[in-house]
Design an enzyme around this catalytic site. Structure first.
Site, PDB file in Angstrom:
ATOM      1  CB  SER A  55      -6.054  -7.704  -0.558  1.00 49.65           C
ATOM      2  OG  SER A  55      -6.521  -8.940  -1.039  1.00 49.65           O
ATOM      3  CG  HIS A 168     -11.727  -8.925   1.589  1.00 51.19           C
ATOM      4  ND1 HIS A 168     -11.529 -10.192   1.120  1.00 51.19           N
ATOM      5  CD2 HIS A 168     -11.091  -8.103   0.709  1.00 51.19           C
ATOM      6  CE1 HIS A 168     -10.814 -10.145   0.014  1.00 51.19           C
ATOM      7  NE2 HIS A 168     -10.525  -8.892  -0.263  1.00 51.19           N
ATOM      8  CD  GLN A 176      -7.998 -10.692   1.731  1.00 48.61           C
ATOM      9  OE1 GLN A 176      -7.367  -9.646   1.662  1.00 48.61           O
ATOM     10  NE2 GLN A 176      -8.074 -11.530   0.712  1.00 48.61           N
ATOM     11  CD  GLU A 177     -10.116 -14.522   0.902  1.00 44.88           C
ATOM     12  OE1 GLU A 177     -10.243 -15.664   0.442  1.00 44.88           O
ATOM     13  OE2 GLU A 177      -9.804 -13.542   0.212  1.00 44.88           O
ATOM     14  CD  GLU A 218     -13.395 -12.503  -0.997  1.00 46.93           C
ATOM     15  OE1 GLU A 218     -13.154 -13.532  -0.332  1.00 46.93           O
ATOM     16  OE2 GLU A 218     -12.636 -12.053  -1.873  1.00 46.93           O
ATOM     17  CG  ASP A 255      -5.982 -15.156   0.986  1.00 43.21           C
ATOM     18  OD1 ASP A 255      -4.762 -14.969   1.227  1.00 43.21           O
ATOM     19  OD2 ASP A 255      -6.595 -14.551   0.083  1.00 43.21           O
ATOM     20  CD  GLU A 301      -5.400 -17.077  -1.668  1.00 43.80           C
ATOM     21  OE1 GLU A 301      -6.356 -17.855  -1.474  1.00 43.80           O
ATOM     22  OE2 GLU A 301      -5.530 -15.979  -2.220  1.00 43.80           O
ATOM     23  CG  ASP A 328      -3.983 -13.919  -4.493  1.00 44.80           C
ATOM     24  OD1 ASP A 328      -3.888 -13.532  -5.668  1.00 44.80           O
ATOM     25  OD2 ASP A 328      -4.827 -13.443  -3.698  1.00 44.80           O
ATOM     26  CE  LYS A 353      -7.549 -13.171  -6.212  1.00 41.16           C
ATOM     27  NZ  LYS A 353      -6.735 -12.312  -5.302  1.00 41.16           N
ATOM     28  CG  HIS A 381     -14.378 -14.748  -5.461  1.00 36.32           C
ATOM     29  ND1 HIS A 381     -15.340 -14.390  -4.549  1.00 36.32           N
ATOM     30  CD2 HIS A 381     -13.299 -15.140  -4.705  1.00 36.32           C
ATOM     31  CE1 HIS A 381     -14.884 -14.545  -3.330  1.00 36.32           C
ATOM     32  NE2 HIS A 381     -13.658 -15.003  -3.396  1.00 36.32           N
ATOM     33  NE  ARG A 382      -8.958 -10.080  -7.334  1.00 35.89           N
ATOM     34  CZ  ARG A 382      -7.779  -9.502  -7.582  1.00 35.89           C
ATOM     35  NH1 ARG A 382      -7.260  -9.567  -8.799  1.00 35.89           N
ATOM     36  NH2 ARG A 382      -7.095  -8.895  -6.630  1.00 35.89           N
ATOM     37  CB  SER A 383     -12.891  -8.599  -2.499  1.00 33.31           C
ATOM     38  OG  SER A 383     -12.006  -7.652  -3.039  1.00 33.31           O
ATOM     39  CE  LYS A 404      -9.748 -16.901  -2.520  1.00 31.70           C
ATOM     40  NZ  LYS A 404      -8.711 -16.198  -1.769  1.00 31.70           N
TER      41      LYS A 404
END
Ligand code: PGA
Ligand code: ZN
Length: 435
Positions: A55, A168, A176-177, A218, A255, A301, A328, A353, A381-383, A404
């Protein structure tokens, strides 16, 4: 001739860069990414691997993909690897690995574009990370101490992503999170235990309701819950059932990655995956404020999409005194956008990131800008990740206390947690841990 003499002279420096070599490897989604090997004159040899997002923000530095549909569905990174080997490597030969800013600037010059589209942020970041790691190794310092100095001793509070949705996962959740944050734990190790136990308890609750316990990119579960809010309820239940007090021991971090449900970049949001339907900026803010009043949310986020600067600002105005409103996709770790956000009070925190901006030193610049403004920052991190643990050391070095890095599953996520456990053990009584 002069250049050759200079390189030869410099090679007598212990930490002179002797070779740089890239290769194509796979990330945690099985997509190609870049790994870079760096060798120094003193024999130090290290590597570093680059993560990749799903994303992604519109203004992120460009991740170079080959587009050759005959290989990895167009996702190969052979051009980026070739840029490392043929363009970057000869230009860095003889430079001091400890001169991180000079090395990064040299690569920016070679690239010459505003978004690293010529050489690729994946090529540049791989080299930048490997050079930092080589310098640390050559000095005999752990990476967190090399990057953060002798005072680096704060272990970040992890925001563990226990339910995945949005880009994700293929479930019915728009957000998303959903992350569990052990704000009340006495140490990183204990905090990690709190949230890992919550993750396992959540699995039991999902099973009992006959919901899927397979995981998303993730590592969080990706069940088809009946609404976004049903996710909050089951997480609250899991925290309590695991024996913790929501808000006191474990808080919630979200997020929305709202750009991903505003695909046409208007202020209409489409939350039809969960059945919530179309929402305006005002509706989304109202929902967010209601949740903040109802649940122990400590950070949120991308509550609005990256183009919705006004919506972001209004959300921050309403809840920013109580919650970290984290940008982000809207800031993409770029001081140009962070500076605008600070001036306009768009948020009060930034997600950092490394591959959004593409060098270690520019990521540090972004952190510095946050600190100077009194903003908080989450290292992330990234996915799409690899087994590289650079991020764990980077988070300790940056001293912001927030990280994260995914769930209590999938080794590319666990590798970072395990590295933080090692760092905490190494620091012993000197380690600090607080939200
Ligand atoms: P990404 O997601 O790595 O897929 O961009 C992470 C995030 O949005 O924070
Ligand atoms: Zn995000």
């Amino acid at each position: 001739m002069d250049n050759i003499n200079l390189s030869l002279r410099n090679l007598q420096m212990k930490d002179a860069i002797k070779s740089v070599r890239g290769m194509e490897i796979l990330d945690s989604r099985g997509n190609p990414t870049v790994r870079v090997f760096v060798e120094l004159a003193d024999g130090t040899a290290v590597s570093a691997s680059v993560p990749s997002g799903a994303s992604t923000g519109e203004n992120e530095a460009i991740e170079l993909r080959d587009g050759d549909m005959g290989r990895y569905l167009g996702k190969g990174v052979l051009q980026a690897v070739s840029n490392v080997n043929a363009i970057i490597a000869p230009a860095l030969l003889g430079m001091a690995a400890s001169g991180q800013v000079a090395v990064d600037r040299r690569m920016l010059e070679l690239d010459g574009t505003a978004n690293k589209s010529k050489l690729g942020a994946n090529a540049i970041l791989g080299v930048s990370m490997a050079v930092a790691r080589a310098a640390a190794r050559s000095m005999g310092l752990p990476l967190y101490r090399y990057l953060g100095g002798s005072g680096a001793r704060r272990i970040p509070v992890p925001a563990m992503n226990i339910i995945n949705g949005g880009a994700h996962a293929d479930n019915s959740v728009d957000i998303q999170e959903f992350m569990a944050v052990p704000v009340g734990a006495p140490s990183f190790g204990e905090g990690l235990r709190y949230i890992a136990e919550t993750f396992h308890t959540l699995k039991k609750l999902l099973k009992a309701r006959r919901l899927a316990t397979s995981v998303g990119d993730e590592g969080g579960f990706a069940p088809n819950l009946e609404s976004n809010e049903a996710v909050m309820e089951i997480i609250m239940a899991a925290i309590e059932k695991a024996g913790y007090s929501p808000g006191k021991d474990i808080a919630i971090s979200l997020d929305s990655a709202a750009s991903s449900f505003s695909p046409d970049l208007t202020s209409t949001y489409d939350l039809s995956r969960s059945g919530a339907g179309k929402m305006s900026t005002a509706d989304l803010i109202a929902m967010g404020v209601e949740w903040v009043n109802k649940y122990p949310i400590v950070s949120w986020e991308d509550p609005l999409a990256e183009h919705d600067w006004e919506g972001f600002r209004e959300f921050t105005r309403q809840v920013g005194g109580r919650v970290d409103v984290v940008g982000d996709d809207i800031f993409v770790t770029n001081t140009r956008y962070i500076a605008r956000g600070i001036a306009e009070k768009t948020a009060n925190s930034v997600l950092i990131k490394l591959n959004q901006i593409g060098t270690v030193s520019e990521s540090i610049d972004a952190v510095r800008m946050c600190r100077d403004a009194g903003w908080r920052y989450f290292i992330s991190h990234r996915s799409g990740e690899t087994e590289d643990t650079f991020l764990a050391d980077f988070a300790v070095a940056m001293d912001g206390g927030q990280l994260k890095t995914g769930s209590a599953s999938r080794s590319e996520r666990i590798a970072k947690y395990n590295r933080l456990l090692e760092i905490e053990q190494e620091l012993g009584g000197a380690a600090l841990y607080y939200w």
